[in-house]
Enzyme design. Sequence first.
Site, PDB file in Angstrom:
ATOM      1  N   ARG A 170       0.804  -1.230   0.000  1.00  0.00           N
ATOM      2  CA  ARG A 170       0.000   0.000   0.000  1.00  0.00           C
ATOM      3  C   ARG A 170       0.839   1.283   0.000  1.00  0.00           C
ATOM      4  O   ARG A 170       0.372   2.317  -0.423  1.00  0.00           O
ATOM      5  CB  ARG A 170      -0.960  -0.020   1.195  1.00  0.00           C
ATOM      6  CG  ARG A 170      -2.130  -0.953   0.929  1.00  0.00           C
ATOM      7  CD  ARG A 170      -3.040  -1.054   2.093  1.00  0.00           C
ATOM      8  NE  ARG A 170      -2.287  -1.420   3.291  1.00  0.00           N
ATOM      9  CZ  ARG A 170      -2.823  -1.571   4.485  1.00  0.00           C
ATOM     10  NH1 ARG A 170      -4.106  -1.388   4.669  1.00  0.00           N
ATOM     11  NH2 ARG A 170      -2.080  -1.900   5.515  1.00  0.00           N
ATOM     12  N   HIS A 205      13.135 -21.291   5.903  1.00  0.00           N
ATOM     13  CA  HIS A 205      14.507 -20.986   5.460  1.00  0.00           C
ATOM     14  C   HIS A 205      15.549 -21.917   6.102  1.00  0.00           C
ATOM     15  O   HIS A 205      16.663 -22.009   5.634  1.00  0.00           O
ATOM     16  CB  HIS A 205      14.844 -19.495   5.649  1.00  0.00           C
ATOM     17  CG  HIS A 205      15.171 -19.105   7.057  1.00  0.00           C
ATOM     18  ND1 HIS A 205      14.219 -18.873   8.012  1.00  0.00           N
ATOM     19  CD2 HIS A 205      16.348 -18.879   7.679  1.00  0.00           C
ATOM     20  CE1 HIS A 205      14.799 -18.531   9.150  1.00  0.00           C
ATOM     21  NE2 HIS A 205      16.104 -18.518   8.975  1.00  0.00           N
ATOM     22  N   LYS A 245      19.424 -24.201   4.650  1.00  0.00           N
ATOM     23  CA  LYS A 245      20.771 -24.116   5.233  1.00  0.00           C
ATOM     24  C   LYS A 245      21.577 -25.336   4.784  1.00  0.00           C
ATOM     25  O   LYS A 245      21.091 -26.472   4.849  1.00  0.00           O
ATOM     26  CB  LYS A 245      20.683 -24.028   6.762  1.00  0.00           C
ATOM     27  CG  LYS A 245      20.063 -22.699   7.210  1.00  0.00           C
ATOM     28  CD  LYS A 245      20.119 -22.530   8.705  1.00  0.00           C
ATOM     29  CE  LYS A 245      19.290 -21.348   9.180  1.00  0.00           C
ATOM     30  NZ  LYS A 245      19.872 -20.052   8.918  1.00  0.00           N
ATOM     31  N   GLU A 271      19.857 -18.157  20.104  1.00  0.00           N
ATOM     32  CA  GLU A 271      20.189 -16.844  19.540  1.00  0.00           C
ATOM     33  C   GLU A 271      20.636 -15.932  20.665  1.00  0.00           C
ATOM     34  O   GLU A 271      20.123 -16.033  21.785  1.00  0.00           O
ATOM     35  CB  GLU A 271      18.965 -16.226  18.876  1.00  0.00           C
ATOM     36  CG  GLU A 271      18.420 -17.039  17.730  1.00  0.00           C
ATOM     37  CD  GLU A 271      17.270 -16.317  17.052  1.00  0.00           C
ATOM     38  OE1 GLU A 271      17.536 -15.542  16.130  1.00  0.00           O
ATOM     39  OE2 GLU A 271      16.106 -16.516  17.453  1.00  0.00           O
ATOM     40  N   ASP A 312       7.374 -19.816  16.961  1.00  0.00           N
ATOM     41  CA  ASP A 312       8.265 -19.134  16.014  1.00  0.00           C
ATOM     42  C   ASP A 312       9.401 -20.045  15.548  1.00  0.00           C
ATOM     43  O   ASP A 312       9.830 -19.964  14.402  1.00  0.00           O
ATOM     44  CB  ASP A 312       8.832 -17.898  16.731  1.00  0.00           C
ATOM     45  CG  ASP A 312       9.649 -16.997  15.818  1.00  0.00           C
ATOM     46  OD1 ASP A 312       9.227 -16.772  14.678  1.00  0.00           O
ATOM     47  OD2 ASP A 312      10.711 -16.511  16.268  1.00  0.00           O
ATOM     48  N   HIS A 355      10.901 -24.453  12.377  1.00  0.00           N
ATOM     49  CA  HIS A 355      12.251 -24.844  11.973  1.00  0.00           C
ATOM     50  C   HIS A 355      12.754 -26.138  12.642  1.00  0.00           C
ATOM     51  O   HIS A 355      13.293 -27.013  11.983  1.00  0.00           O
ATOM     52  CB  HIS A 355      13.233 -23.726  12.292  1.00  0.00           C
ATOM     53  CG  HIS A 355      12.840 -22.397  11.701  1.00  0.00           C
ATOM     54  ND1 HIS A 355      12.389 -22.259  10.420  1.00  0.00           N
ATOM     55  CD2 HIS A 355      12.852 -21.136  12.224  1.00  0.00           C
ATOM     56  CE1 HIS A 355      12.138 -20.977  10.167  1.00  0.00           C
ATOM     57  NE2 HIS A 355      12.409 -20.282  11.247  1.00  0.00           N
ATOM     58  N   LYS A 411      15.781 -16.837  22.704  1.00  0.00           N
ATOM     59  CA  LYS A 411      16.416 -15.552  22.393  1.00  0.00           C
ATOM     60  C   LYS A 411      17.209 -15.108  23.621  1.00  0.00           C
ATOM     61  O   LYS A 411      16.949 -15.553  24.741  1.00  0.00           O
ATOM     62  CB  LYS A 411      15.342 -14.507  22.082  1.00  0.00           C
ATOM     63  CG  LYS A 411      14.517 -14.901  20.852  1.00  0.00           C
ATOM     64  CD  LYS A 411      14.312 -13.744  19.924  1.00  0.00           C
ATOM     65  CE  LYS A 411      13.532 -14.131  18.697  1.00  0.00           C
ATOM     66  NZ  LYS A 411      14.339 -14.328  17.511  1.00  0.00           N
TER      67      LYS A 411
HETATM   68  C1  BG6 Z   1      12.872 -16.714  12.006  1.00  0.00           C
HETATM   69  C2  BG6 Z   1      12.267 -16.327  13.324  1.00  0.00           C
HETATM   70  O1  BG6 Z   1      12.040 -17.627  11.348  1.00  0.00           O
HETATM   71  O2  BG6 Z   1      14.152 -17.300  12.241  1.00  0.00           O
HETATM   72  C3  BG6 Z   1      13.173 -15.363  14.061  1.00  0.00           C
HETATM   73  O3  BG6 Z   1      10.997 -15.728  13.096  1.00  0.00           O
HETATM   74  C4  BG6 Z   1      14.555 -15.947  14.212  1.00  0.00           C
HETATM   75  O4  BG6 Z   1      12.636 -15.058  15.340  1.00  0.00           O
HETATM   76  C5  BG6 Z   1      15.077 -16.433  12.874  1.00  0.00           C
HETATM   77  O5  BG6 Z   1      15.402 -14.940  14.723  1.00  0.00           O
HETATM   78  C6  BG6 Z   1      16.367 -17.193  13.058  1.00  0.00           C
HETATM   79  O6  BG6 Z   1      16.923 -17.481  11.818  1.00  0.00           O
HETATM   80  P1  BG6 Z   1      18.472 -17.788  11.661  1.00  0.00           P
HETATM   81  O7  BG6 Z   1      18.624 -18.160  10.227  1.00  0.00           O
HETATM   82  O8  BG6 Z   1      19.212 -16.555  12.055  1.00  0.00           O
HETATM   83  O9  BG6 Z   1      18.771 -18.916  12.606  1.00  0.00           O
END
Ligand code: BG6
Length: 506
Positions: free
Chosen positions: A50, A193, A197, A231, A252, A257, A357
Amino acid sequence: MPASTSADPCLIVIFGASGDLTKRKLAPALYHLWKHNQAPERFGVLGISRSKFTDAQYREMLYDFSPKSYASREDFDKFADCLHYLPADATKSEDWPKILERFKQLSDQHGTGKNYLFYLSMAPQFFGPIVENLGQTELITDGKRMVSVNRDDPSWQRVVVEKPFGHDPDSAVELNQQLANVFWESQVYRIDHYLAKELVQNMLVLRFANSIFEPIWNNHYIDHVQITASETVAVEGRGSYYDGPAGGAMRDMVQSHLLQVLSLAAMEPPVSMDGEDIRTEKVKVFKALRVPTAADVPDIAVRGQYGDGAAGGQDIAAYRSADGVDPQSQADTYAAMTCYVDTWRWGGTPFYLRSGKALAEKKTEVVVYFKATPHCLFKEEAANQKPNQIVINVQPDEGIRVRFAGKVPGTGMRLGDVVMDFDYVKQWDVEPPDGYATLLHDCMRGDQTLFKHRDEIEASWLAVQPVLDYWADHPDPNLPNYAAGSWGPQAADDMMAKAHRYWRND
Ligand code: BG6
């Protein structure tokens, strides 16, 4: 559909194009493909959202966000000839005539024909209306609509869906239904994603291209498996998302993942490396994931939330003080869970998953712990005889390490922990590529191997939902329960200690 090896000409349409993902990941990934001659000869990109930008302003904004993602300004400008922008609200049917007009103009300009890659990069509540509007157009000629159009027309339309894919089993099913109203499963690319990796994919090679690991890859030899994604960063400006219905570490990271990583570690050998065959085996793992009862939850899951501290060289203020976060929030910034895959191969072998985190270290790894030898011959050295481990370092320091006992030089039989090391960067002399470039390339080639099937998503939600329900019904008065910069709450160590195991934190 069999994957072609090169990317087909196409118009990539990004819905939600002014958001963070396009600036941070998609534009640099498309540039990477263009730069390395992996993009199709004929392709264009149309960003839609938008915000009011002209093409020139949009290009400027992408470049300014991360100049270091591009070799030079000149190079970016050449690439940017294919980047376009249209301010529109794709959830509203009245905006579609102008959207369609722009599609037509750009597909003529770039010679992309009727191939479209639609990328949904926005909050999931907008997926439904956009997909419905797409369904009303004459654009979707592939798959379902094939019965009514020219069957010899090989053009394709695919939709890429970002996470979060729902926030519970029902919302995930609803999203899948909305997509299925318009697209076949073979046209839907649900992104994770982590699957892009290199070291996650390497697990398939480790297991299925070597004969030394697979015979011992089962409950007879493996004591347990740990999957960690820790993280050091805090929620960083994503407070309101993270504190909302799709946020928290269990949703999340674990549901998405980590369970994906688990599925690759636990799957049976596929009949071929074809995407469909790999997904078939992954789906079986998800179907075999034990769904805990409410009574199981206190023993198998731990939630945490960070308080003040320092991590990754930064002072970090408690989660509850972040922008957009409820000062009484119960959100889990740390989650750990014991999972079981109830199959012949894995009966009784726990998979311990954890993510958080503001932890002590940034690392993603899979650690396979082997059982002790059936009889200990080195009795005086028993304390030094550690369990054998295979450590798959997904990031950083990508590589695979095998840890076993070796003889310490000198007289007598002293044992020491030794490591055999495959270091990805040293071995191949390249940095692992960014996952998004791989994934976008796969979408343009029609290869779904690294994308999630709807059954995987629905089954993975079922496995974590009892934990989420239990946590929602039992607020934890002790939150925050770990200091930023630590390894998480004590309860996570206690969960392992009760099973006479410990987390690998070194
Ligand atoms: C994302 C999450 O899918 O993956 C984030 O929403 C997270 O909260 C991130 O920080 C971590 O990705 P990576 O590739 O840095 O491990």
